[in-house]
Write a protein that holds these residues in place. Structure first.
Motif, short mmCIF file in Angstrom:
data_model
loop_
_atom_site.label_atom_id
_atom_site.label_comp_id
_atom_site.label_asym_id
_atom_site.label_seq_id
_atom_site.Cartn_x
_atom_site.Cartn_y
_atom_site.Cartn_z
N GLY A 1 -21.40 -2.53 -37.82
CA GLY A 1 -21.08 -1.63 -37.00
C GLY A 1 -21.59 -2.35 -35.79
O GLY A 1 -22.14 -1.23 -34.72
N GLU A 2 -21.35 -3.21 -35.13
CA GLU A 2 -22.46 -4.48 -34.09
C GLU A 2 -21.75 -4.09 -33.25
O GLU A 2 -20.28 -4.07 -33.37
CB GLU A 2 -23.02 -5.21 -34.57
N HIS A 3 -21.94 -3.44 -31.85
CA HIS A 3 -20.95 -3.99 -30.87
C HIS A 3 -20.69 -4.95 -30.15
O HIS A 3 -21.90 -5.48 -30.23
CB HIS A 3 -20.96 -2.68 -29.28
N VAL A 4 -19.37 -5.44 -30.41
CA VAL A 4 -19.09 -6.54 -29.99
C VAL A 4 -18.05 -7.54 -28.47
O VAL A 4 -17.55 -6.13 -28.20
CB VAL A 4 -18.21 -7.55 -31.42
N THR A 5 -19.05 -7.30 -27.19
CA THR A 5 -17.63 -8.22 -26.31
C THR A 5 -17.62 -9.16 -25.93
O THR A 5 -18.49 -9.84 -26.18
CB THR A 5 -18.62 -7.07 -25.16
N VAL A 6 -16.61 -9.59 -25.93
CA VAL A 6 -15.24 -10.76 -25.13
C VAL A 6 -15.28 -10.64 -23.66
O VAL A 6 -14.75 -9.61 -23.49
CB VAL A 6 -14.67 -11.35 -26.67
N ALA B 1 -13.41 -5.43 -25.73
CA ALA B 1 -14.64 -5.10 -26.87
C ALA B 1 -14.47 -4.11 -27.97
O ALA B 1 -12.98 -3.64 -28.07
CB ALA B 1 -15.29 -4.05 -25.62
N THR B 2 -15.23 -4.42 -29.09
CA THR B 2 -15.05 -3.70 -29.95
C THR B 2 -16.47 -3.83 -31.66
O THR B 2 -16.95 -3.39 -31.15
CB THR B 2 -13.70 -5.00 -31.38
N THR B 3 -15.74 -3.14 -32.76
CA THR B 3 -17.69 -2.55 -33.52
C THR B 3 -16.93 -3.41 -34.97
O THR B 3 -16.28 -3.34 -34.75
CB THR B 3 -17.32 -1.00 -33.49
N ALA B 4 -18.16 -4.47 -35.27
CA ALA B 4 -18.37 -5.49 -36.13
C ALA B 4 -17.17 -3.74 -37.38
O ALA B 4 -18.34 -2.94 -37.50
CB ALA B 4 -19.21 -5.49 -36.49
N ASP B 5 -16.69 -4.07 -38.17
CA ASP B 5 -16.53 -3.22 -39.79
C ASP B 5 -17.91 -3.47 -40.90
O ASP B 5 -18.16 -3.81 -40.52
CB ASP B 5 -14.75 -3.17 -40.05
N ALA B 6 -17.39 -2.59 -41.98
CA ALA B 6 -18.30 -2.78 -42.95
C ALA B 6 -19.24 -4.06 -43.51
O ALA B 6 -19.75 -4.63 -43.61
CB ALA B 6 -17.72 -1.58 -43.78
N SER B 7 -17.29 -4.63 -43.39
CA SER B 7 -18.44 -6.33 -43.68
C SER B 7 -18.85 -7.05 -42.83
O SER B 7 -19.17 -8.19 -42.96
CB SER B 7 -16.76 -6.53 -44.99
N GLY B 8 -19.09 -6.67 -41.60
CA GLY B 8 -19.59 -7.15 -40.43
C GLY B 8 -17.77 -8.34 -39.80
O GLY B 8 -18.67 -8.80 -38.83
N LYS B 9 -16.90 -7.83 -39.81
CA LYS B 9 -15.90 -8.71 -39.07
C LYS B 9 -15.45 -8.58 -38.02
O LYS B 9 -15.60 -6.85 -37.67
CB LYS B 9 -14.59 -8.84 -40.04
N TRP B 10 -15.57 -8.43 -37.67
CA TRP B 10 -15.11 -7.73 -36.07
C TRP B 10 -13.62 -9.10 -35.50
O TRP B 10 -13.26 -9.94 -35.91
CB TRP B 10 -16.32 -8.07 -34.87
N MET B 11 -12.46 -8.28 -34.27
CA MET B 11 -11.58 -9.26 -33.88
C MET B 11 -11.18 -7.95 -32.85
O MET B 11 -11.43 -7.03 -32.18
CB MET B 11 -10.63 -8.80 -34.47
N ILE C 1 -19.73 -14.32 -24.96
CA ILE C 1 -19.49 -13.66 -27.02
C ILE C 1 -20.83 -12.31 -26.45
O ILE C 1 -21.75 -13.36 -26.95
CB ILE C 1 -19.58 -13.81 -28.03
N GLN C 2 -20.45 -11.08 -26.41
CA GLN C 2 -22.38 -10.53 -26.43
C GLN C 2 -22.21 -8.84 -27.45
O GLN C 2 -21.31 -8.46 -28.26
CB GLN C 2 -21.75 -9.26 -25.59
#
Length: 539
Positions: free
Chosen positions: A51-56, A65-75, A91-92
């Motif tokens: 659920g962490e918000h990630v900005t590249v 930008a995206t939000t990490a999924d339930a397993s902690g993966k993001w792309m 990467i923020q």
């Protein structure tokens, strides 16, 4: 705000993060000194808290930008700039990661077994027992290249070796390094000379992702589902899976000791080989795709180069073309970049030259199946039957290997002024009386007899064309008479064969006398006019 630089020191290994860490972390591919594929939508991914918000953000002005999924993966996918740099990526998430010295250029995935895996340092010296005076200059050339070459815009990422027989991995270990006397010893020699040609002709940054393991068959590089979608391949896969599931180390050791005892009593054949846990084997089907290829996907690449096949001589030999095509197609499907270019090295000549025509040769079967794989879209093959070494399965002349692979990319993908990117390739044949008329693709400016010694350019000769064998229905082979009859045609015959049926060229593990080239100096590939490859039962 918490901020740190990823990559530590350029060229050092960056370990993949563990899922569940509080800090946002990119894949190890995204590190200081990386090369990103230019002018495309490049995936960037990693791990974070669920659920962490990630900005590249990129220094060239693009953000995703995206939000990490339930397993902690993001792309995310990031629009990349024209060739150049250096740039930075930031990467923020809950923390900030800064990736420095990022170049935008051409990225190639470089895979296979030892002839791709071998670093420059392993080819810079020749074994006194194997190397001949003819090939020693190539070893010396590489030694000098290691010591003097310096190109900050030619870089390699090395995927660390890993097996995973049961499931695809998503993390990996490895690191980026640039070409310099410090790092050159650890570059793949084949990949390096391929990349060097691209650098010379394109003058843009080039990134090479080395993902190779010496001595491996093709089967461990194929995804599991590709085996399961094919009836015959599924049988092979399930038989290996069964062996893994029933593995009992105590029983295996007891069986081994009993086999050694029987062998010691009779001394017949080879001593039994000590068994090993199939879970740890780099030959288990799908294990290297799972452990080494899948973690790289979907890193944006221009294409792939491949050098492998020696370890399939004697193992599923007749199925090599089918398995090779399956691997290429499945990689393309997994990458999701369409039918990206896939260029491969045909195996080089090896062992001592034959003096008589041969009916069956497992090396020739691999050579010819590699040629037949060219029927797959966007593939190309570097013919190497004139640069091999009788005493060494690892030819020192990787300079010509790199050049010949690069010709395919320069002509097809970069639209450079390349007359022809291959030596003559069998196209078709017709039988007219006692002659077999053969037509070639990739004849360039025309066909010729040629001679190549070491690293020197091919020279035209007045010699007759050699290493063509011909037979009638009785399959009694004879060395053939050959005449060049046109820009791309030859006539093949023998005075004692009135009704020829089959012609083969360079049909041997070491067809050293084979001398058909095009006038651009590139050698013709092995071929047989038979639609179906011969089986051992014909002996």
């Amino acid at each position: 705000m918490k901020k740190k630089s990823i990559g530590l020191i350029f060229g050092m290994t960056v370990a993949a993060p563990l899922i569940g860490m509080a800090d946002v972390q990119p894949s190890a591919l995204f590190a200081d000194g990386m090369v990103i594929q230019r002018e495309t939508q490049a995936p960037v991914w990693g791990t974070a808290d669920a659920g962490e918000h990630v900005t590249v953000s990129a220094s060239w002005g693009k953000t995703a930008a995206t939000t990490a999924d339930a397993s902690g993966k993001w792309m995310v996918k990031l629009k990349t700039p024209k060739a150049g740099g250096p740039h930075t990526l930031t990467i923020q998430g809950n923390n900030s990661v800064e990736i420095k010295d990022v170049l935008s250029g051409e990225v190639w995935f470089c895979s296979g077994q030892s002839n791709m895996d071998f670093e420059m340092k392993k080819l810079a010296v020749g074994s006194p027992k194997r190397i001949t005076p003819e090939h020693e200059p190539a070893a010396n050339y590489i030694k000098k290249e290691i010591a003097t070459a310096k190109d900050h815009l030619l870089r390699q990422f090395t995927v660390n070796k890993a097996v995973s027989p049961l499931e695809p991995l998503t993390t990996l270990e490895g690191g980026w390094m640039d070409s310099s006397p410090q790092h050159n010893p650890d570059f793949s020699a084949t990949a390096y000379f391929f990349g060097r040609e691209l650098r010379k002709e394109l003058n843009v940054p080039v990134g090479l992702i080395k993902c190779a393991w010496g001595g491996t068959r093709i089967e461990p590089w194929i995804p599991a589902e590709a085996f399961q979608q094919d009836k015959e391949m599924a049988v092979y896969f399930e038989s290996n899976r069964s062996a893994l599931e029933t593995w009992n180390p105590k029983q295996a050791e007891a069986d081994y000791q009993a086999a050694v005892k029987r062998w010691s009593a009779k001394r017949n054949g080879r001593k039994p080989r000590k068994p090993s846990d199939p879970k740890a084997s780099q030959q288990f089907p799908a294990t290297l795709f799972n452990g080494m290829v899948n973690p790289v996907i979907p890193y944006a690449i221009k294409g792939a180069i491949w050098y492998q096949g020696e370890s399939n001589v004697g193992h599923n030999t007749h199925k090599y073309e089918h398995n090779f095509r399956t691997m290429i197609s499945s990689w393309r499907e997994h990458w999701g970049q369409g039918d990206f270019p896939f260029y491969f090295a045909q195996l080089a000549n090896f062992r001592y030259p034959v003096t008589e025509p041969v009916e069956f040769d497992t090396w020739a079967l691999i050579f010819d199946q590699q040629r037949r794989t060219l029927g797959l879209k966007n593939t190309g093959m570097a013919v190497l039957n004139d640069i091999g070494e009788a005493k060494d399965i690892h030819p020192h002349n990787k300079m010509d290997v790199g050049k010949r692979l690069a010709l395919w990319a320069l002509k097809n993908d970069y639209k450079q002024k390349v007359t022809v990117c291959s030596g003559p390739l069998y196209k078709s044949h017709s039988i007219k009386g006692d002659q077999v008329i053969i037509k070639f693709d990739s004849a360039g400016s025309g066909l010729m007899a040629g001679s190549k010694i070491g690293m020197a350019d091919t020279q035209a000769t007045d010699e007759v064309l050699k290493h063509f064998q011909i037979c009638g229905a009785d399959r009694q082979w004879q060395w053939a008479n050959v005449e060049i009859t046109g820009k791309d045609t030859i006539a093949v015959s023998h005075p004692d064969i009135a009704n020829p049926t089959v012609v083969r060229y360079a049909w041997a593990k070491n067809p050293k006398s084979a001398n058909l080239y095009n006038k651009q100096g590139l050698p013709a590939s092995i071929f047989t006019t038979e639609a179906e490859l011969p089986a051992r039962k014909q002996l």
